[in-house]
Design a protein around this motif. Structure first.
Motif, PDB file in Angstrom:
ATOM      1  N   GLU A  14       0.812  -1.207   0.000  1.00  0.00           N
ATOM      2  CA  GLU A  14       0.000   0.000   0.000  1.00  0.00           C
ATOM      3  C   GLU A  14       0.850   1.262   0.000  1.00  0.00           C
ATOM      4  O   GLU A  14       0.422   2.312  -0.447  1.00  0.00           O
ATOM      5  CB  GLU A  14      -0.937   0.001   1.219  1.00  0.00           C
ATOM      6  N   THR A  15       2.081   1.158   0.518  1.00  0.00           N
ATOM      7  CA  THR A  15       2.934   2.334   0.608  1.00  0.00           C
ATOM      8  C   THR A  15       3.521   2.728  -0.737  1.00  0.00           C
ATOM      9  O   THR A  15       4.079   3.799  -0.893  1.00  0.00           O
ATOM     10  CB  THR A  15       4.094   2.074   1.588  1.00  0.00           C
ATOM     11  N   GLN A  16       3.409   1.867  -1.720  1.00  0.00           N
ATOM     12  CA  GLN A  16       4.007   2.144  -3.023  1.00  0.00           C
ATOM     13  C   GLN A  16       3.083   3.033  -3.842  1.00  0.00           C
ATOM     14  O   GLN A  16       1.913   2.740  -4.029  1.00  0.00           O
ATOM     15  CB  GLN A  16       4.253   0.821  -3.751  1.00  0.00           C
ATOM     16  N   VAL A  63      21.860 -21.038  -8.717  1.00  0.00           N
ATOM     17  CA  VAL A  63      21.963 -20.245  -7.496  1.00  0.00           C
ATOM     18  C   VAL A  63      21.240 -18.934  -7.698  1.00  0.00           C
ATOM     19  O   VAL A  63      21.457 -18.244  -8.686  1.00  0.00           O
ATOM     20  CB  VAL A  63      23.442 -19.965  -7.143  1.00  0.00           C
ATOM     21  N   ARG A  64      20.387 -18.589  -6.766  1.00  0.00           N
ATOM     22  CA  ARG A  64      19.671 -17.323  -6.870  1.00  0.00           C
ATOM     23  C   ARG A  64      20.306 -16.291  -5.953  1.00  0.00           C
ATOM     24  O   ARG A  64      20.479 -16.531  -4.768  1.00  0.00           O
ATOM     25  CB  ARG A  64      18.197 -17.506  -6.513  1.00  0.00           C
ATOM     26  N   GLY A  65      20.672 -15.156  -6.524  1.00  0.00           N
ATOM     27  CA  GLY A  65      21.130 -14.020  -5.736  1.00  0.00           C
ATOM     28  C   GLY A  65      20.053 -12.959  -5.754  1.00  0.00           C
ATOM     29  O   GLY A  65      19.379 -12.768  -6.772  1.00  0.00           O
ATOM     30  N   ILE A  66      19.864 -12.264  -4.644  1.00  0.00           N
ATOM     31  CA  ILE A  66      18.744 -11.338  -4.515  1.00  0.00           C
ATOM     32  C   ILE A  66      19.265  -9.917  -4.324  1.00  0.00           C
ATOM     33  O   ILE A  66      20.034  -9.644  -3.401  1.00  0.00           O
ATOM     34  CB  ILE A  66      17.844 -11.743  -3.325  1.00  0.00           C
ATOM     35  N   VAL A  67      18.860  -9.016  -5.222  1.00  0.00           N
ATOM     36  CA  VAL A  67      19.244  -7.614  -5.154  1.00  0.00           C
ATOM     37  C   VAL A  67      18.056  -6.829  -4.610  1.00  0.00           C
ATOM     38  O   VAL A  67      16.987  -6.800  -5.233  1.00  0.00           O
ATOM     39  CB  VAL A  67      19.642  -7.079  -6.546  1.00  0.00           C
ATOM     40  N   HIS A  68      18.252  -6.198  -3.440  1.00  0.00           N
ATOM     41  CA  HIS A  68      17.177  -5.421  -2.801  1.00  0.00           C
ATOM     42  C   HIS A  68      17.345  -3.940  -3.121  1.00  0.00           C
ATOM     43  O   HIS A  68      18.417  -3.379  -2.929  1.00  0.00           O
ATOM     44  CB  HIS A  68      17.211  -5.612  -1.284  1.00  0.00           C
ATOM     45  N   ARG A  69      16.265  -3.322  -3.610  1.00  0.00           N
ATOM     46  CA  ARG A  69      16.256  -1.880  -3.872  1.00  0.00           C
ATOM     47  C   ARG A  69      14.938  -1.316  -3.366  1.00  0.00           C
ATOM     48  O   ARG A  69      13.962  -2.062  -3.215  1.00  0.00           O
ATOM     49  CB  ARG A  69      16.374  -1.611  -5.380  1.00  0.00           C
ATOM     50  N   PRO A  70      14.875  -0.005  -3.089  1.00  0.00           N
ATOM     51  CA  PRO A  70      13.604   0.574  -2.625  1.00  0.00           C
ATOM     52  C   PRO A  70      12.472   0.372  -3.622  1.00  0.00           C
ATOM     53  O   PRO A  70      11.319   0.172  -3.243  1.00  0.00           O
ATOM     54  CB  PRO A  70      13.930   2.068  -2.466  1.00  0.00           C
ATOM     55  N   ASP A  71      12.815   0.398  -4.917  1.00  0.00           N
ATOM     56  CA  ASP A  71      11.784   0.331  -5.948  1.00  0.00           C
ATOM     57  C   ASP A  71      11.605  -1.054  -6.549  1.00  0.00           C
ATOM     58  O   ASP A  71      10.723  -1.274  -7.375  1.00  0.00           O
ATOM     59  CB  ASP A  71      12.122   1.309  -7.075  1.00  0.00           C
TER      60      ASP A  71
END
Length: 323
Positions: A14-16, A63-71
């Motif tokens: 909801e914050t998006q 192998v899964r690598g996860i990139v976290h970003r605000p968007d």
């Protein structure tokens, strides 16, 4: 296989804001063996989630690598290099690649800047051309190894390759994962190609690979260093046990890791162990440091070398070794 998720508009946080929807999805780097895919994955994630080596066909697990970003949340699926298989293991690795291609939201095709486009690249590009709906980004890797003129020529060659085969590149991006050049830009270009949706993994998660598998891969990476050209494909590692040492004080924990290094022939045993056990000791020291960094705890590593005769061609042995 990529996890399924509900990406409907109603499931967005909801914050998006509507003007900048959150995006989340899966991207896969493909390319011939040793094109820099694993190094690029590690650079984007910011930590080691895929083993690297100067030997081709190093990667065996998705192998899964996860990139976290605000968007956005960008989940990188690192696959083995597509190659002409000579063993049952090779056939299974190629199956992993093609299955992954069919499931991801965007594909990054890695082509090294320091090597001319060859038959292996064309073979992969022709297969990618058949995937009409999936966006494709051409990633020219290892740009730190060439001058600006050679890089410009390679970028033009990649553009020509796309036009010849009917591939419309969403982007053509030069990067150097080892030098950290344009890695952030690549992420910026991949994110808009992902579907709108909520996060697929919790904040802080960098991979969904089980710790035991990652530990085995770190040991195998250390074992690959400095051996004969034909030996890396004969090495497999299985972690049999990982348990905290009993009776240790809370402020001085110790994790006992027992692992077996499997090779295919008795004659290879001496190569892995080395004179007086020196090579195996070096493998243990190097991999133990990496394991301690990964798990954040002191480790006692117990390594043994065993023969699994012709395991690359034996379905029963492949199952036992996790393939």
């Amino acid at each position: 296989m990529a996890p399924m998720s509900d990406r409907s508009p109603s499931s967005r946080p909801e914050t998006q804001s509507e003007s900048a929807p959150h995006r989340a999805g899966f991207a896969c780097f493909v390319g011939r063996p040793n094109a820099g895919k694993s190094t690029l994955t590690n650079a984007l994630v910011g930590t080691k989630v895929a083993i690297t080596s100067n030997r081709p066909q190093t990667t065996r697990h998705t192998v899964r690598g996860i990139v976290h970003r605000p968007d956005a949340q960008l989940v990188l699926v690192d696959t083995p290099g597509l190659h002409k298989p000579r063993t049952l293991l090779g056939e299974r690795l190629n199956d992993v690649v093609r299955t992954t291609w069919a499931e991801v939201d965007v594909i990054g095709f890695c082509l090294p800047a320091d090597q001319k486009i060859g038959p292996g690249d064309r073979f992969i590009a022709k297969e990618l051309a058949d995937l009409k709906r999936t966006p494709k980004v051409a990633v020219v890797t290892k740009t730190d190894l060439v001058d600006s003129k050679a890089l410009a020529e390679q970028l033009l060659a990649v553009d020509r390759l796309g036009r010849e085969l009917g591939i419309e590149w969403a982007e053509i991006v030069p990067v150097s994962a080892t030098a950290g050049e344009q890695v952030g830009l690549l992420a910026d270009l991949l994110v808009p190609l992902l579907p709108e949706g909520p996060r697929l993994y919790p904040d802080g998660d960098l991979t969904d690979e089980p710790e035991q598998v990652m530990v085995a891969e770190l040991i195998r990476e250390a074992a690959l260093e400095g051996v004969r050209d034909e030996l890396p494909h004969s090495i497999a590692v299985v972690v049999e046990e990982m348990t905290p040492r009993e009776g240790r004080p809370a402020d001085r924990p110790l994790l006992d890791v027992h692992a077996n290094v499997f090779i295919e022939r008795p004659s290879q045993k001496g190569i892995v162990i080395g004179p007086g056990g020196s090579r195996l000791k070096e493998v243990g020291t190097r991999s133990r440091k990496q394991i301690e960094a990964l798990l954040g705890t002191p480790v006692y590593l117990d390594l043994h070398v065993k023969v699994a005769k012709d395991w690359q061609r034996d379905p029963r042995q492949l199952r036992r070794l996790g393939f």
